[in-house]
Design a protein around this motif. Structure first.
Motif, PDB file in Angstrom:
ATOM      1  N   MET A 117     -39.467 -78.867 -33.353  1.00  0.00           N
ATOM      2  CA  MET A 117     -38.512 -78.305 -32.396  1.00  0.00           C
ATOM      3  C   MET A 117     -37.835 -77.038 -32.922  1.00  0.00           C
ATOM      4  N   THR A 118     -37.106 -77.155 -34.014  1.00  0.00           N
ATOM      5  CA  THR A 118     -36.301 -76.039 -34.490  1.00  0.00           C
ATOM      6  C   THR A 118     -37.054 -75.123 -35.437  1.00  0.00           C
ATOM      7  N   SER A 119     -37.771 -75.706 -36.380  1.00  0.00           N
ATOM      8  CA  SER A 119     -38.403 -74.897 -37.425  1.00  0.00           C
ATOM      9  C   SER A 119     -39.878 -74.617 -37.174  1.00  0.00           C
ATOM     10  N   GLY A 120     -40.452 -75.183 -36.127  1.00  0.00           N
ATOM     11  CA  GLY A 120     -41.878 -75.025 -35.914  1.00  0.00           C
ATOM     12  C   GLY A 120     -42.698 -75.709 -36.998  1.00  0.00           C
ATOM     13  N   GLY A 121     -42.090 -76.617 -37.732  1.00  0.00           N
ATOM     14  CA  GLY A 121     -42.791 -77.355 -38.777  1.00  0.00           C
ATOM     15  C   GLY A 121     -42.884 -76.644 -40.109  1.00  0.00           C
ATOM     16  N   LEU A 122     -42.245 -75.498 -40.244  1.00  0.00           N
ATOM     17  CA  LEU A 122     -42.388 -74.705 -41.469  1.00  0.00           C
ATOM     18  C   LEU A 122     -41.825 -75.400 -42.709  1.00  0.00           C
ATOM     19  N   ARG A 123     -40.804 -76.229 -42.532  1.00  0.00           N
ATOM     20  CA  ARG A 123     -40.256 -76.951 -43.694  1.00  0.00           C
ATOM     21  C   ARG A 123     -41.273 -77.969 -44.214  1.00  0.00           C
ATOM     22  N   ALA A 124     -41.995 -78.611 -43.301  1.00  0.00           N
ATOM     23  CA  ALA A 124     -43.028 -79.569 -43.705  1.00  0.00           C
ATOM     24  C   ALA A 124     -44.170 -78.860 -44.430  1.00  0.00           C
ATOM     25  N   VAL A 125     -44.510 -77.666 -43.977  1.00  0.00           N
ATOM     26  CA  VAL A 125     -45.569 -76.901 -44.640  1.00  0.00           C
ATOM     27  C   VAL A 125     -45.166 -76.574 -46.072  1.00  0.00           C
ATOM     28  N   GLN A 126     -43.936 -76.131 -46.256  1.00  0.00           N
ATOM     29  CA  GLN A 126     -43.483 -75.823 -47.620  1.00  0.00           C
ATOM     30  C   GLN A 126     -43.546 -77.056 -48.514  1.00  0.00           C
ATOM     31  N   MET A 127     -43.209 -78.200 -47.964  1.00  0.00           N
ATOM     32  CA  MET A 127     -43.208 -79.426 -48.746  1.00  0.00           C
ATOM     33  C   MET A 127     -44.628 -79.859 -49.124  1.00  0.00           C
ATOM     34  N   ILE A 128     -45.573 -79.749 -48.197  1.00  0.00           N
ATOM     35  CA  ILE A 128     -46.934 -80.248 -48.478  1.00  0.00           C
ATOM     36  C   ILE A 128     -47.695 -79.340 -49.441  1.00  0.00           C
ATOM     37  N   LYS A 129     -47.256 -78.101 -49.577  1.00  0.00           N
ATOM     38  CA  LYS A 129     -47.939 -77.201 -50.510  1.00  0.00           C
ATOM     39  C   LYS A 129     -47.896 -77.735 -51.938  1.00  0.00           C
ATOM     40  N   GLN A 130     -46.834 -78.425 -52.308  1.00  0.00           N
ATOM     41  CA  GLN A 130     -46.757 -79.033 -53.642  1.00  0.00           C
ATOM     42  C   GLN A 130     -47.843 -80.097 -53.819  1.00  0.00           C
ATOM     43  N   VAL A 131     -48.117 -80.833 -52.769  1.00  0.00           N
ATOM     44  CA  VAL A 131     -49.109 -81.907 -52.833  1.00  0.00           C
ATOM     45  C   VAL A 131     -50.519 -81.329 -52.940  1.00  0.00           C
ATOM     46  N   VAL A 132     -50.847 -80.374 -52.070  1.00  0.00           N
ATOM     47  CA  VAL A 132     -52.229 -79.876 -52.051  1.00  0.00           C
ATOM     48  C   VAL A 132     -52.568 -79.073 -53.300  1.00  0.00           C
ATOM     49  N   THR A 133     -51.613 -78.351 -53.859  1.00  0.00           N
ATOM     50  CA  THR A 133     -51.917 -77.596 -55.077  1.00  0.00           C
ATOM     51  C   THR A 133     -52.143 -78.528 -56.259  1.00  0.00           C
ATOM     52  N   THR A 134     -51.522 -79.687 -56.263  1.00  0.00           N
ATOM     53  CA  THR A 134     -51.760 -80.667 -57.316  1.00  0.00           C
ATOM     54  C   THR A 134     -53.208 -81.142 -57.289  1.00  0.00           C
ATOM     55  N   LEU A 135     -53.810 -81.149 -56.116  1.00  0.00           N
ATOM     56  CA  LEU A 135     -55.214 -81.552 -55.963  1.00  0.00           C
ATOM     57  C   LEU A 135     -56.166 -80.361 -56.097  1.00  0.00           C
ATOM     58  N   MET A 136     -55.644 -79.239 -56.533  1.00  0.00           N
ATOM     59  CA  MET A 136     -56.411 -78.014 -56.746  1.00  0.00           C
ATOM     60  C   MET A 136     -56.950 -77.427 -55.442  1.00  0.00           C
ATOM     61  N   MET A 137     -56.272 -77.714 -54.349  1.00  0.00           N
ATOM     62  CA  MET A 137     -56.562 -77.036 -53.093  1.00  0.00           C
ATOM     63  C   MET A 137     -55.808 -75.710 -53.127  1.00  0.00           C
ATOM     64  N   VAL A 138     -56.220 -74.785 -52.281  1.00  0.00           N
ATOM     65  CA  VAL A 138     -55.573 -73.480 -52.244  1.00  0.00           C
ATOM     66  C   VAL A 138     -54.970 -73.279 -50.855  1.00  0.00           C
ATOM     67  N   PRO A 139     -53.635 -73.408 -50.738  1.00  0.00           N
ATOM     68  CA  PRO A 139     -53.008 -73.188 -49.436  1.00  0.00           C
ATOM     69  C   PRO A 139     -52.935 -71.704 -49.114  1.00  0.00           C
ATOM     70  N   VAL A 140     -53.224 -71.360 -47.868  1.00  0.00           N
ATOM     71  CA  VAL A 140     -53.096 -69.962 -47.459  1.00  0.00           C
ATOM     72  C   VAL A 140     -51.643 -69.706 -47.085  1.00  0.00           C
ATOM     73  N   ASN A 141     -51.225 -68.473 -47.273  1.00  0.00           N
ATOM     74  CA  ASN A 141     -49.841 -68.124 -46.991  1.00  0.00           C
ATOM     75  C   ASN A 141     -49.567 -68.041 -45.491  1.00  0.00           C
ATOM     76  N   ASP A 142     -50.499 -67.450 -44.754  1.00  0.00           N
ATOM     77  CA  ASP A 142     -50.312 -67.315 -43.304  1.00  0.00           C
ATOM     78  C   ASP A 142     -50.485 -68.672 -42.640  1.00  0.00           C
ATOM     79  N   SER A 143     -49.612 -68.965 -41.688  1.00  0.00           N
ATOM     80  CA  SER A 143     -49.695 -70.232 -40.980  1.00  0.00           C
ATOM     81  C   SER A 143     -49.419 -69.992 -39.501  1.00  0.00           C
ATOM     82  N   VAL A 144     -49.535 -71.051 -38.730  1.00  0.00           N
ATOM     83  CA  VAL A 144     -49.300 -70.981 -37.293  1.00  0.00           C
ATOM     84  C   VAL A 144     -48.196 -71.983 -36.944  1.00  0.00           C
ATOM     85  N   PRO A 145     -46.947 -71.532 -36.886  1.00  0.00           N
ATOM     86  CA  PRO A 145     -45.879 -72.435 -36.469  1.00  0.00           C
ATOM     87  C   PRO A 145     -45.800 -72.502 -34.943  1.00  0.00           C
ATOM     88  N   VAL A 146     -45.648 -73.703 -34.429  1.00  0.00           N
ATOM     89  CA  VAL A 146     -45.528 -73.899 -32.984  1.00  0.00           C
ATOM     90  C   VAL A 146     -44.135 -74.467 -32.718  1.00  0.00           C
TER      91      VAL A 146
END
Length: 189
Positions: A117-146
């Protein structure tokens, strides 16, 4: 060309995530950077709460649902998570699906289509980046907030938005570039 899995992370009844996932799937197919684009809906995958007796890094999967999930993730070269924001964070089903596996995620890019609603989910994206980088995934900086208040019509359908389309193209360009760049690292030693 690489395979892209678009993973719909919400399993909640009445969710909007599947509609957003369907829109993004069509967008990714039109983008044409990926030869194979598949929608993977965690509500349909139906993983129970992590129930494997061995650590995921061992790759010793006892349950059929885990072996199937492993095959789905291992076959992809890149991912886009279509994810809601729940209370400033990402959904438990998405964390559970990630935690089932280990090596299958390594050296693969991940993009994010988030919604809220308010953030378009951007706070959740910032939080999950810690998880995916631990698994050696590479998060892209550009995203699509709705931003759901602006993105849905009176019937709850996603309205067309040139800005959202442009953001999706930008993100897909980067996911495709990283999928190609990381490909040599995904080859078993």
């Amino acid at each position: 060309m690489p395979r892209l899995n678009v993973i719909v992370a919400s399993t909640r009844p009445g969710r909007i995530g599947r509609r957003i996932g369907d829109w993004f799937l069509e967008t990714a197919v039109r983008h044409a950077a990926f030869d194979d684009v598949r929608l993977v809906d965690l509500a349909e995958v139906g993983l129970p709460f992590h129930d494997e007796p061995y650590h995921p890094s061992e790759g010793r999967y006892v349950h059929r649902h885990t072996r199937e999930w492993s095959g789905t993730v291992a076959a992809a070269d890149a991912f886009v998570f279509v994810m809601p924001e729940y209370n400033y964070g990402f959904s438990a089903p998405l964390k559970n699906a990630i935690d089932y596996l280990y090596d299958e995620w390594r050296y693969k890019p991940v993009g994010f289509v988030s919604y809220g609603m308010t953030s378009g989910g951007l706070r959740a994206v910032q939080m999950i980046k810690q998880v995916v980088t631990t698994l050696m995934m590479v998060p892209v900086n550009d995203s699509v907030p709705v931003f759901l208040r602006q993105a849905l019509d009176d019937d709850g359908e996603l309205t067309p938005d040139p800005g959202r389309e442009a953001a999706a193209k930008l993100m897909l360009d980067e996911v495709a570039r990283l999928a190609a760049a990381l490909a040599p690292l995904r080859v078993p030693a």
